[in-house]
Write a protein that holds these residues in place. Structure first.
Motif, PDB file in Angstrom:
ATOM      1  N   GLU A 177       0.836  -1.196   0.000  1.00  0.00           N
ATOM      2  CA  GLU A 177       0.000   0.000   0.000  1.00  0.00           C
ATOM      3  C   GLU A 177       0.871   1.246   0.000  1.00  0.00           C
ATOM      4  O   GLU A 177       0.636   2.202  -0.761  1.00  0.00           O
ATOM      5  N   ARG A 183      -4.133  -1.397  -3.383  1.00  0.00           N
ATOM      6  CA  ARG A 183      -5.341  -1.339  -2.558  1.00  0.00           C
ATOM      7  C   ARG A 183      -5.913  -2.741  -2.434  1.00  0.00           C
ATOM      8  O   ARG A 183      -5.895  -3.509  -3.406  1.00  0.00           O
ATOM      9  N   ASP A 184      -6.404  -3.085  -1.285  1.00  0.00           N
ATOM     10  CA  ASP A 184      -7.026  -4.381  -1.052  1.00  0.00           C
ATOM     11  C   ASP A 184      -8.267  -4.516  -1.955  1.00  0.00           C
ATOM     12  O   ASP A 184      -9.181  -3.689  -1.894  1.00  0.00           O
ATOM     13  N   GLU A 187     -11.815  -4.260  -0.665  1.00  0.00           N
ATOM     14  CA  GLU A 187     -12.429  -2.939  -0.494  1.00  0.00           C
ATOM     15  C   GLU A 187     -13.235  -2.574  -1.733  1.00  0.00           C
ATOM     16  O   GLU A 187     -14.328  -2.012  -1.638  1.00  0.00           O
ATOM     17  N   GLU A 188     -12.692  -2.897  -2.918  1.00  0.00           N
ATOM     18  CA  GLU A 188     -13.442  -2.649  -4.149  1.00  0.00           C
ATOM     19  C   GLU A 188     -14.658  -3.559  -4.216  1.00  0.00           C
ATOM     20  O   GLU A 188     -15.733  -3.157  -4.683  1.00  0.00           O
TER      21      GLU A 188
END
Length: 203
Positions: A177, A183-184, A187-188
């Motif tokens: 990150e 980005r994980d 999360e999306e």
């Protein structure tokens, strides 16, 4: 790496030792890569037959990390040239500066100490895998420098659609990150934008 892709190089000095990162496949040691694949450090990989390994590397964008060994110093009778200060890890301007990019190994001897591999079409999609620095060369910042070079490659691609990798939770997630802008994907997924799917190799 396709012939149309220009070789990229970066250099840095750490404790009077110069290191080189290069995308030139001719400099990659297949023995080094295979030994890394067979080590416990790369638990997700395994050593490959020579022909298979050659196929893997030739169809990837590989960043090799090398300790640079120079020829013997000039004798006292030979003229010497002024020394140029070398960049350090503490100088963040180095990472994205063309001024410090190398122009080739020449008479230097390269000892491979690490590598990273992108599986990519070189335009829209980059999957980063096999990030490795040998145990003897860790603790010098080479891993962070290697990832900064990976980030420079991604940042230079105007048509990039997605970059991906798999990282361990905790420190691994935080590292990528911070240093690669990752980005994980969960999360999306939570936002309803994407669902990550995978299939593991047969056990």
């Amino acid at each position: 790496m396709p012939p149309s892709q220009k070789t990229r190089e970066w250099r840095i000095s750490i404790s009077e030792q110069e290191f080189l990162i290069s995308t030139d496949l001719n400099s990659i040691s297949h023995d080094f890569v295979n030994n890394a694949y067979g080590s416990d450090d790369m638990y997700w990989a395994k050593a490959m037959p020579t022909a298979i390994l050659r196929n893997i590397l030739s169809n990837s964008l590989v960043l090799g990390v090398y300790a640079v060994q120079f020829p013997s110093p000039k004798t006292a009778e030979e003229p010497s040239s002024p020394e140029t200060p070398s960049p350090t890890l503490e100088d963040p301007s180095f990472y994205f500066s063309d001024e410090f990019q190398g122009t080739g190994a020449g008479a230097e001897k390269l000892e491979q100490v690490g590598f990273a591999r992108f599986i990519t079409d070189h335009v829209t999609v980059y999957y980063l895998t096999d990030v490795y620095v040998e145990p003897e060369s860790r603790g010098k910042g080479l891993g962070k420098w290697l990832i900064s070079c990976c980030r420079e490659i991604l940042d230079s691609k105007p048509h990039l659609m997605r970059a991906m990798l798999m990282a361990s939770p905790g420190d691994g997630k935080e590292f990528y990150e911070e240093n690669l802008g990752m980005r994980d994907m969960q999360e999306e997924a939570a936002e309803g934008h994407v669902l990550a799917m995978t299939r593991r190799r047969n056990q």
